[in-house]
Motif scaffolding. Structure first.
Motif, PDB file in Angstrom:
ATOM      1  N   THR A  49     -62.350  -7.646 -22.067  1.00  0.00           N
ATOM      2  CA  THR A  49     -61.261  -6.786 -21.598  1.00  0.00           C
ATOM      3  C   THR A  49     -61.478  -6.515 -20.122  1.00  0.00           C
ATOM      4  O   THR A  49     -62.497  -5.945 -19.729  1.00  0.00           O
ATOM      5  CB  THR A  49     -61.224  -5.461 -22.382  1.00  0.00           C
ATOM      6  N   ILE A  50     -60.513  -6.938 -19.312  1.00  0.00           N
ATOM      7  CA  ILE A  50     -60.602  -6.799 -17.860  1.00  0.00           C
ATOM      8  C   ILE A  50     -59.686  -5.677 -17.410  1.00  0.00           C
ATOM      9  O   ILE A  50     -58.496  -5.668 -17.742  1.00  0.00           O
ATOM     10  CB  ILE A  50     -60.210  -8.106 -17.145  1.00  0.00           C
ATOM     11  N   GLN A  51     -60.225  -4.716 -16.662  1.00  0.00           N
ATOM     12  CA  GLN A  51     -59.442  -3.602 -16.131  1.00  0.00           C
ATOM     13  C   GLN A  51     -59.106  -3.877 -14.673  1.00  0.00           C
ATOM     14  O   GLN A  51     -59.974  -3.852 -13.810  1.00  0.00           O
ATOM     15  CB  GLN A  51     -60.228  -2.287 -16.249  1.00  0.00           C
ATOM     16  N   ILE A  52     -57.827  -4.152 -14.401  1.00  0.00           N
ATOM     17  CA  ILE A  52     -57.368  -4.468 -13.050  1.00  0.00           C
ATOM     18  C   ILE A  52     -56.652  -3.256 -12.465  1.00  0.00           C
ATOM     19  O   ILE A  52     -55.692  -2.743 -13.051  1.00  0.00           O
ATOM     20  CB  ILE A  52     -56.427  -5.687 -13.057  1.00  0.00           C
ATOM     21  N   GLY A  53     -57.111  -2.784 -11.305  1.00  0.00           N
ATOM     22  CA  GLY A  53     -56.534  -1.604 -10.672  1.00  0.00           C
ATOM     23  C   GLY A  53     -55.561  -1.954  -9.564  1.00  0.00           C
ATOM     24  O   GLY A  53     -55.782  -2.891  -8.789  1.00  0.00           O
ATOM     25  N   ILE A  54     -54.484  -1.192  -9.479  1.00  0.00           N
ATOM     26  CA  ILE A  54     -53.466  -1.361  -8.436  1.00  0.00           C
ATOM     27  C   ILE A  54     -53.211   0.004  -7.810  1.00  0.00           C
ATOM     28  O   ILE A  54     -52.781   0.939  -8.495  1.00  0.00           O
ATOM     29  CB  ILE A  54     -52.141  -1.901  -9.008  1.00  0.00           C
ATOM     30  N   THR A  55     -53.475   0.149  -6.514  1.00  0.00           N
ATOM     31  CA  THR A  55     -53.254   1.414  -5.810  1.00  0.00           C
ATOM     32  C   THR A  55     -52.330   1.174  -4.627  1.00  0.00           C
ATOM     33  O   THR A  55     -52.579   0.283  -3.810  1.00  0.00           O
ATOM     34  CB  THR A  55     -54.584   2.017  -5.324  1.00  0.00           C
ATOM     35  N   THR A  56     -51.266   1.961  -4.542  1.00  0.00           N
ATOM     36  CA  THR A  56     -50.313   1.857  -3.433  1.00  0.00           C
ATOM     37  C   THR A  56     -50.035   3.247  -2.871  1.00  0.00           C
ATOM     38  O   THR A  56     -50.057   4.233  -3.597  1.00  0.00           O
ATOM     39  CB  THR A  56     -48.984   1.224  -3.887  1.00  0.00           C
ATOM     40  N   ALA A  64     -43.728   4.500  -2.933  1.00  0.00           N
ATOM     41  CA  ALA A  64     -45.078   4.231  -3.436  1.00  0.00           C
ATOM     42  C   ALA A  64     -45.023   3.716  -4.868  1.00  0.00           C
ATOM     43  O   ALA A  64     -45.752   2.789  -5.247  1.00  0.00           O
ATOM     44  CB  ALA A  64     -45.921   5.503  -3.362  1.00  0.00           C
ATOM     45  N   GLU A  65     -44.134   4.322  -5.670  1.00  0.00           N
ATOM     46  CA  GLU A  65     -43.996   3.903  -7.065  1.00  0.00           C
ATOM     47  C   GLU A  65     -43.384   2.514  -7.174  1.00  0.00           C
ATOM     48  O   GLU A  65     -43.829   1.685  -7.978  1.00  0.00           O
ATOM     49  CB  GLU A  65     -43.137   4.917  -7.816  1.00  0.00           C
ATOM     50  N   THR A  66     -42.377   2.246  -6.348  1.00  0.00           N
ATOM     51  CA  THR A  66     -41.718   0.934  -6.368  1.00  0.00           C
ATOM     52  C   THR A  66     -42.687  -0.174  -5.983  1.00  0.00           C
ATOM     53  O   THR A  66     -42.735  -1.229  -6.635  1.00  0.00           O
ATOM     54  CB  THR A  66     -40.510   0.927  -5.406  1.00  0.00           C
ATOM     55  N   LYS A  67     -43.457   0.049  -4.932  1.00  0.00           N
ATOM     56  CA  LYS A  67     -44.439  -0.951  -4.494  1.00  0.00           C
ATOM     57  C   LYS A  67     -45.460  -1.240  -5.590  1.00  0.00           C
ATOM     58  O   LYS A  67     -45.827  -2.394  -5.830  1.00  0.00           O
ATOM     59  CB  LYS A  67     -45.144  -0.460  -3.221  1.00  0.00           C
ATOM     60  N   ASN A  68     -45.898  -0.177  -6.280  1.00  0.00           N
ATOM     61  CA  ASN A  68     -46.892  -0.359  -7.340  1.00  0.00           C
ATOM     62  C   ASN A  68     -46.310  -1.156  -8.502  1.00  0.00           C
ATOM     63  O   ASN A  68     -46.957  -2.070  -9.038  1.00  0.00           O
ATOM     64  CB  ASN A  68     -47.385   1.010  -7.825  1.00  0.00           C
ATOM     65  N   ASN A  69     -45.086  -0.820  -8.894  1.00  0.00           N
ATOM     66  CA  ASN A  69     -44.435  -1.534 -10.002  1.00  0.00           C
ATOM     67  C   ASN A  69     -44.213  -3.005  -9.667  1.00  0.00           C
ATOM     68  O   ASN A  69     -44.361  -3.879 -10.531  1.00  0.00           O
ATOM     69  CB  ASN A  69     -43.104  -0.865 -10.346  1.00  0.00           C
ATOM     70  N   GLN A  93     -53.687   3.253 -17.650  1.00  0.00           N
ATOM     71  CA  GLN A  93     -53.688   4.468 -16.824  1.00  0.00           C
ATOM     72  C   GLN A  93     -52.587   4.368 -15.783  1.00  0.00           C
ATOM     73  O   GLN A  93     -52.334   3.286 -15.236  1.00  0.00           O
ATOM     74  CB  GLN A  93     -55.037   4.669 -16.126  1.00  0.00           C
ATOM     75  N   TYR A  94     -51.943   5.498 -15.519  1.00  0.00           N
ATOM     76  CA  TYR A  94     -50.917   5.548 -14.473  1.00  0.00           C
ATOM     77  C   TYR A  94     -50.968   6.939 -13.850  1.00  0.00           C
ATOM     78  O   TYR A  94     -50.655   7.932 -14.501  1.00  0.00           O
ATOM     79  CB  TYR A  94     -49.527   5.273 -15.056  1.00  0.00           C
ATOM     80  N   ASN A  95     -51.392   7.014 -12.597  1.00  0.00           N
ATOM     81  CA  ASN A  95     -51.548   8.300 -11.912  1.00  0.00           C
ATOM     82  C   ASN A  95     -50.687   8.348 -10.651  1.00  0.00           C
ATOM     83  O   ASN A  95     -50.584   7.361  -9.917  1.00  0.00           O
ATOM     84  CB  ASN A  95     -53.012   8.533 -11.533  1.00  0.00           C
ATOM     85  N   PHE A  96     -50.104   9.514 -10.433  1.00  0.00           N
ATOM     86  CA  PHE A  96     -49.245   9.731  -9.265  1.00  0.00           C
ATOM     87  C   PHE A  96     -49.673  11.044  -8.627  1.00  0.00           C
ATOM     88  O   PHE A  96     -49.704  12.078  -9.296  1.00  0.00           O
ATOM     89  CB  PHE A  96     -47.779   9.799  -9.714  1.00  0.00           C
ATOM     90  N   TYR A  97     -50.022  11.023  -7.339  1.00  0.00           N
ATOM     91  CA  TYR A  97     -50.473  12.263  -6.715  1.00  0.00           C
ATOM     92  C   TYR A  97     -50.183  12.252  -5.211  1.00  0.00           C
ATOM     93  O   TYR A  97     -50.150  11.192  -4.566  1.00  0.00           O
ATOM     94  CB  TYR A  97     -51.969  12.497  -6.953  1.00  0.00           C
ATOM     95  N   PRO A  98     -49.966  13.419  -4.638  1.00  0.00           N
ATOM     96  CA  PRO A  98     -49.672  13.527  -3.197  1.00  0.00           C
ATOM     97  C   PRO A  98     -50.946  13.513  -2.357  1.00  0.00           C
ATOM     98  O   PRO A  98     -52.036  13.832  -2.843  1.00  0.00           O
ATOM     99  CB  PRO A  98     -48.968  14.879  -3.098  1.00  0.00           C
ATOM    100  N   ILE A  99     -50.793  13.146  -1.100  1.00  0.00           N
ATOM    101  CA  ILE A  99     -51.892  13.196  -0.136  1.00  0.00           C
ATOM    102  C   ILE A  99     -51.553  14.283   0.886  1.00  0.00           C
ATOM    103  O   ILE A  99     -50.472  14.276   1.479  1.00  0.00           O
ATOM    104  CB  ILE A  99     -52.081  11.847   0.574  1.00  0.00           C
ATOM    105  N   ILE A 111     -48.329  14.473   3.331  1.00  0.00           N
ATOM    106  CA  ILE A 111     -48.058  13.436   4.330  1.00  0.00           C
ATOM    107  C   ILE A 111     -47.823  12.057   3.706  1.00  0.00           C
ATOM    108  O   ILE A 111     -47.340  11.150   4.374  1.00  0.00           O
ATOM    109  CB  ILE A 111     -49.219  13.341   5.348  1.00  0.00           C
ATOM    110  N   ALA A 112     -48.169  11.896   2.420  1.00  0.00           N
ATOM    111  CA  ALA A 112     -47.955  10.604   1.754  1.00  0.00           C
ATOM    112  C   ALA A 112     -48.131  10.788   0.245  1.00  0.00           C
ATOM    113  O   ALA A 112     -48.515  11.865  -0.232  1.00  0.00           O
ATOM    114  CB  ALA A 112     -48.925   9.546   2.272  1.00  0.00           C
ATOM    115  N   TYR A 113     -47.841   9.719  -0.472  1.00  0.00           N
ATOM    116  CA  TYR A 113     -47.993   9.716  -1.933  1.00  0.00           C
ATOM    117  C   TYR A 113     -48.747   8.463  -2.360  1.00  0.00           C
ATOM    118  O   TYR A 113     -48.587   7.393  -1.755  1.00  0.00           O
ATOM    119  CB  TYR A 113     -46.635   9.757  -2.628  1.00  0.00           C
ATOM    120  N   THR A 114     -49.565   8.613  -3.384  1.00  0.00           N
ATOM    121  CA  THR A 114     -50.348   7.483  -3.905  1.00  0.00           C
ATOM    122  C   THR A 114     -50.065   7.293  -5.390  1.00  0.00           C
ATOM    123  O   THR A 114     -50.018   8.264  -6.150  1.00  0.00           O
ATOM    124  CB  THR A 114     -51.852   7.710  -3.695  1.00  0.00           C
ATOM    125  N   VAL A 115     -49.902   6.043  -5.785  1.00  0.00           N
ATOM    126  CA  VAL A 115     -49.737   5.687  -7.185  1.00  0.00           C
ATOM    127  C   VAL A 115     -50.881   4.760  -7.579  1.00  0.00           C
ATOM    128  O   VAL A 115     -51.153   3.773  -6.893  1.00  0.00           O
ATOM    129  CB  VAL A 115     -48.385   4.997  -7.445  1.00  0.00           C
TER     130      VAL A 115
END
Length: 238
Positions: A49-56, A64-69, A93-99, A111-115
């Motif tokens: 089982t390989i866990q691949i992470g994507i952060t935008t 930020a959400e569109t780029k991640n999707n 896992q799916y996390n959404f949080y402000p910076i 100042i930004a958002y991270t997904v």
């Protein structure tokens, strides 16, 4: 009246019999020894089982959400292209949080958002693990969180480990009984404590330290999986 007297006498006799029987049973003493049995097996994994992470990140939450999707969809299509079944790809896992602005007087200024999104890919073909990692990275994955190697359909392995643990317990009991000039005559109770599969895991740190992310697919060689079983058996001895 006579019938009632007879019934009373019979009842008293029955009570006496029960009490006598209980006393006789309490006088019986069973000599026992309690032994733990252990076993350990080393087997090759047959599933990964390989866990691949994507952060935008972006100034706008929707962006930020569109780029991640987009990246997640691109990775999934690429994985399906190399033969990965769609059912083997899941979002775990799916996390959404402000910076926030780090300046002292602007603690609450966003100042930004991270997904952050994690795709979990399960494969029974271990030779494809390196290719799956390579496809993920080349299509926008920001990190490989971990790779877990396990054994699927492990009931037979569990049973084998339990048998070995029981045999180990019996061998110990035989030694103890002979040493004190006794012999095993019966098994009073058996308790299965656990059967534990210790997966072979490659962590994110180990992957990042290795030279896995070059122009070719990395070669992944997993360690064997450890299987431990433990039982507790009470033996009657004479």
């Amino acid at each position: 009246m006579k019938f009632h007297k007879i019934l009373l006498i019979v009842s008293i006799l029955c009570m006496f019999h029960v009490i006598t029987y209980a006393n006789e049973n309490n006088s019986l003493t069973i000599n026992t020894i309690t032994v733990e049995g252990n076993s350990e097996m080393s087997i090759a994994p047959n599933q990964a089982t390989i866990q691949i992470g994507i952060t935008t990140s972006a100034n706008d939450a929707g962006e930020a959400e569109t780029k991640n999707n987009q990246i997640a969809n691109q990775i999934q299509k690429a994985l399906e292209y190399i033969g990965t079944n769609k059912k083997e790809i899941k979002t775990t896992q799916y996390n959404f949080y402000p910076i926030y602005n780090n300046q002292e007087n602007n603690h609450h200024e966003i100042i930004a958002y991270t997904v952050s999104n994690t795709l979990s890919i399960t494969s029974s073909d271990l030779s494809k693990v390196g290719t799956i990692i390579d496809v993920g990275v080349k299509n926008g994955a920001t990190n490989i969180n971990s790779i877990n190697f396990t054994v699927k359909d492990n009931d037979n392995i569990k049973n084998t480990a339990l048998v070995a643990a029981i045999e180990n317990a019996k061998a110990k009991a035989d030694i103890i009984a002979k040493t004190i000039n006794k012999k095993i005559v019966n098994v009073v109770a058996v308790k299965e404590n656990n059967v534990y599969f210790q997966p072979s895991t490659i962590s994110r740190y180990a992957l990042m330290k290795s030279e896995s992310f070059d122009s070719t697919a990395p070669s992944i060689n997993p360690d064997n999986i450890k299987v431990n079983a433990n039982v507790e058996i009470i033996f009657e001895i004479q």
